[in-house]
Design a protein around this motif. Structure first.
Motif, PDB file in Angstrom:
ATOM      1  N   CYS A  66       0.812  -1.219   0.000  1.00  0.00           N
ATOM      2  CA  CYS A  66       0.000   0.000   0.000  1.00  0.00           C
ATOM      3  C   CYS A  66       0.847   1.272   0.000  1.00  0.00           C
ATOM      4  O   CYS A  66       0.335   2.357   0.286  1.00  0.00           O
ATOM      5  CB  CYS A  66      -0.949   0.007   1.201  1.00  0.00           C
ATOM      6  N   LEU A  67       2.130   1.165  -0.311  1.00  0.00           N
ATOM      7  CA  LEU A  67       2.998   2.342  -0.311  1.00  0.00           C
ATOM      8  C   LEU A  67       2.468   3.435  -1.244  1.00  0.00           C
ATOM      9  O   LEU A  67       2.015   3.155  -2.354  1.00  0.00           O
ATOM     10  CB  LEU A  67       4.412   1.958  -0.752  1.00  0.00           C
ATOM     11  N   VAL A  68       2.530   4.677  -0.770  1.00  0.00           N
ATOM     12  CA  VAL A  68       2.128   5.833  -1.573  1.00  0.00           C
ATOM     13  C   VAL A  68       3.159   6.944  -1.396  1.00  0.00           C
ATOM     14  O   VAL A  68       4.008   6.889  -0.508  1.00  0.00           O
ATOM     15  CB  VAL A  68       0.729   6.360  -1.169  1.00  0.00           C
ATOM     16  N   LYS A  69       3.057   7.950  -2.237  1.00  0.00           N
ATOM     17  CA  LYS A  69       3.966   9.099  -2.176  1.00  0.00           C
ATOM     18  C   LYS A  69       3.212  10.306  -1.625  1.00  0.00           C
ATOM     19  O   LYS A  69       2.162  10.682  -2.152  1.00  0.00           O
ATOM     20  CB  LYS A  69       4.516   9.412  -3.564  1.00  0.00           C
ATOM     21  N   VAL A  70       3.738  10.902  -0.560  1.00  0.00           N
ATOM     22  CA  VAL A  70       3.152  12.122   0.004  1.00  0.00           C
ATOM     23  C   VAL A  70       3.940  13.304  -0.557  1.00  0.00           C
ATOM     24  O   VAL A  70       5.057  13.581  -0.129  1.00  0.00           O
ATOM     25  CB  VAL A  70       3.190  12.112   1.543  1.00  0.00           C
ATOM     26  N   SER A  71       3.360  13.968  -1.547  1.00  0.00           N
ATOM     27  CA  SER A  71       4.058  15.068  -2.220  1.00  0.00           C
ATOM     28  C   SER A  71       3.919  16.394  -1.477  1.00  0.00           C
ATOM     29  O   SER A  71       4.664  17.340  -1.734  1.00  0.00           O
ATOM     30  CB  SER A  71       3.532  15.225  -3.651  1.00  0.00           C
ATOM     31  N   LYS A  72       2.963  16.452  -0.541  1.00  0.00           N
ATOM     32  CA  LYS A  72       2.797  17.632   0.311  1.00  0.00           C
ATOM     33  C   LYS A  72       2.336  17.162   1.676  1.00  0.00           C
ATOM     34  O   LYS A  72       1.296  16.510   1.802  1.00  0.00           O
ATOM     35  CB  LYS A  72       1.774  18.598  -0.297  1.00  0.00           C
ATOM     36  N   LEU A  79       8.585   6.871   0.354  1.00  0.00           N
ATOM     37  CA  LEU A  79       7.234   6.341   0.231  1.00  0.00           C
ATOM     38  C   LEU A  79       6.777   5.828   1.591  1.00  0.00           C
ATOM     39  O   LEU A  79       7.576   5.299   2.365  1.00  0.00           O
ATOM     40  CB  LEU A  79       7.191   5.206  -0.795  1.00  0.00           C
ATOM     41  N   VAL A  80       5.498   5.988   1.886  1.00  0.00           N
ATOM     42  CA  VAL A  80       4.977   5.604   3.200  1.00  0.00           C
ATOM     43  C   VAL A  80       3.874   4.563   3.037  1.00  0.00           C
ATOM     44  O   VAL A  80       3.203   4.487   2.001  1.00  0.00           O
ATOM     45  CB  VAL A  80       4.438   6.828   3.973  1.00  0.00           C
ATOM     46  N   VAL A 111      -1.442  13.401  -1.794  1.00  0.00           N
ATOM     47  CA  VAL A 111      -0.929  12.034  -1.898  1.00  0.00           C
ATOM     48  C   VAL A 111      -1.010  11.573  -3.350  1.00  0.00           C
ATOM     49  O   VAL A 111      -1.975  11.877  -4.057  1.00  0.00           O
ATOM     50  CB  VAL A 111      -1.743  11.073  -1.003  1.00  0.00           C
ATOM     51  N   GLN A 112       0.012  10.845  -3.772  1.00  0.00           N
ATOM     52  CA  GLN A 112       0.007  10.244  -5.105  1.00  0.00           C
ATOM     53  C   GLN A 112       0.066   8.725  -4.975  1.00  0.00           C
ATOM     54  O   GLN A 112       0.896   8.191  -4.243  1.00  0.00           O
ATOM     55  CB  GLN A 112       1.205  10.728  -5.924  1.00  0.00           C
ATOM     56  N   ASN A 113      -0.824   8.068  -5.696  1.00  0.00           N
ATOM     57  CA  ASN A 113      -0.821   6.604  -5.723  1.00  0.00           C
ATOM     58  C   ASN A 113      -0.603   6.139  -7.159  1.00  0.00           C
ATOM     59  O   ASN A 113       0.529   5.991  -7.599  1.00  0.00           O
ATOM     60  CB  ASN A 113      -2.128   6.062  -5.140  1.00  0.00           C
ATOM     61  N   ILE A 114      -1.659   5.955  -7.911  1.00  0.00           N
ATOM     62  CA  ILE A 114      -1.501   5.460  -9.283  1.00  0.00           C
ATOM     63  C   ILE A 114      -0.974   6.534 -10.227  1.00  0.00           C
ATOM     64  O   ILE A 114      -0.589   6.225 -11.361  1.00  0.00           O
ATOM     65  CB  ILE A 114      -2.830   4.890  -9.830  1.00  0.00           C
TER      66      ILE A 114
END
Length: 235
Positions: free
Chosen positions: A56-62, A74-75, A88-91
């Motif tokens: 379920c890792l995602v990127k928190v851009s802010k 990635l969190v 948040v960025q996922n796909i």
């Protein structure tokens, strides 16, 4: 009663307002659709679940309105709570997609590709991820870890070779039974699910232990090979 504090979060360009303390994963589930990260070890009804499989890792851009700096790595969305103004960025993130592809490859290192004869076929989270992110062939050149199938109760058969060590069956036994007798033995790549001193899982909730398994590691001996999930009808 005090009013619940609401925070705004943006996931893949879609805004949503959720209660403070909500995880990124559950915020995405409120939106629904393809932006929901996959999660095999997290189970909403089980306290402490999540953070194991890393799918379920995602990127928190802010990070938030107060601190807009992006998170450096990635969190795990199942363990990270939202902040007001978080983005948040996922796909939509190539970095996330590439990381998830690597995680699926790692989960399949020892996992047998026997979906056609597995009782979990058709409702297996790892099977879905394998089709979506898996490569056509493996790069792993070493001997795979294998286990014999064993009965750990009159209703449960354990095929440890398929297990991804999500801990969900352990949490179920911990939280809804009086006495858990199975768990994770050993450490690292020697870890395995087993009962203590070959005791049997024999309680009224043994079916729940089977039900939460996201792969085909725990199967119901009374139902094995009797039917396929796509032939059954929900009641």
């Amino acid at each position: 009663m005090p009013e619940e504090q609401l925070v705004k979060v943006n996931i893949d360009g879609i805004p949503v307002e959720v209660t403070a303390g909500t995880t990124i994963l559950n915020a995405a589930r409120q939106i629904g659709g393809d932006i929901v990260p996959p999660a095999m070890c997290y189970y909403s009804k089980l306290s402490g679940s999540g953070g194991k499989c890393r799918t379920c890792l995602v990127k928190v851009s802010k990070g938030s309105e107060k601190d807009p700096r992006p998170m450096p790595k990635l969190v795990a969305s199942c363990r990270t709570t939202v902040m007001d103004g978080m983005e948040v960025q996922n796909i939509t993130s190539p970095e996330v997609i590439e990381a998830r592809k690597g995680i699926v490859e790692m989960l399949l290192l020892n996992h047998p590709l026997d979906c056609p004869i597995c009782d979990q076929a058709g409702e297996c989270s790892l099977q879905d991820l394998g089709y979506e992110h898996g490569a056509a062939k493996t790069r792993y050149e070493f001997e795979r870890r294998q286990f014999e199938r064993i009965d750990i109760g009159d209703k449960i058969q354990l095929h440890m070779t398929r297990c991804i060590l999500c801990y969900r069956c352990v949490f179920v036994a911990d939280q809804i039974t009086d006495h858990r007798i199975h768990g994770i033995l050993n450490r690292g790549d020697h870890s395995e699910i087993s009962t203590y001193i070959h005791h049997a899982v024999d309680n009224d909730f043994s079916g729940n232990v089977i039900d939460v398994c996201p792969v085909g590691a725990l199967t119901d001996k009374t139902f094995r090979f009797k039917n396929r999930v796509w032939f059954t009808k929900p009641v």
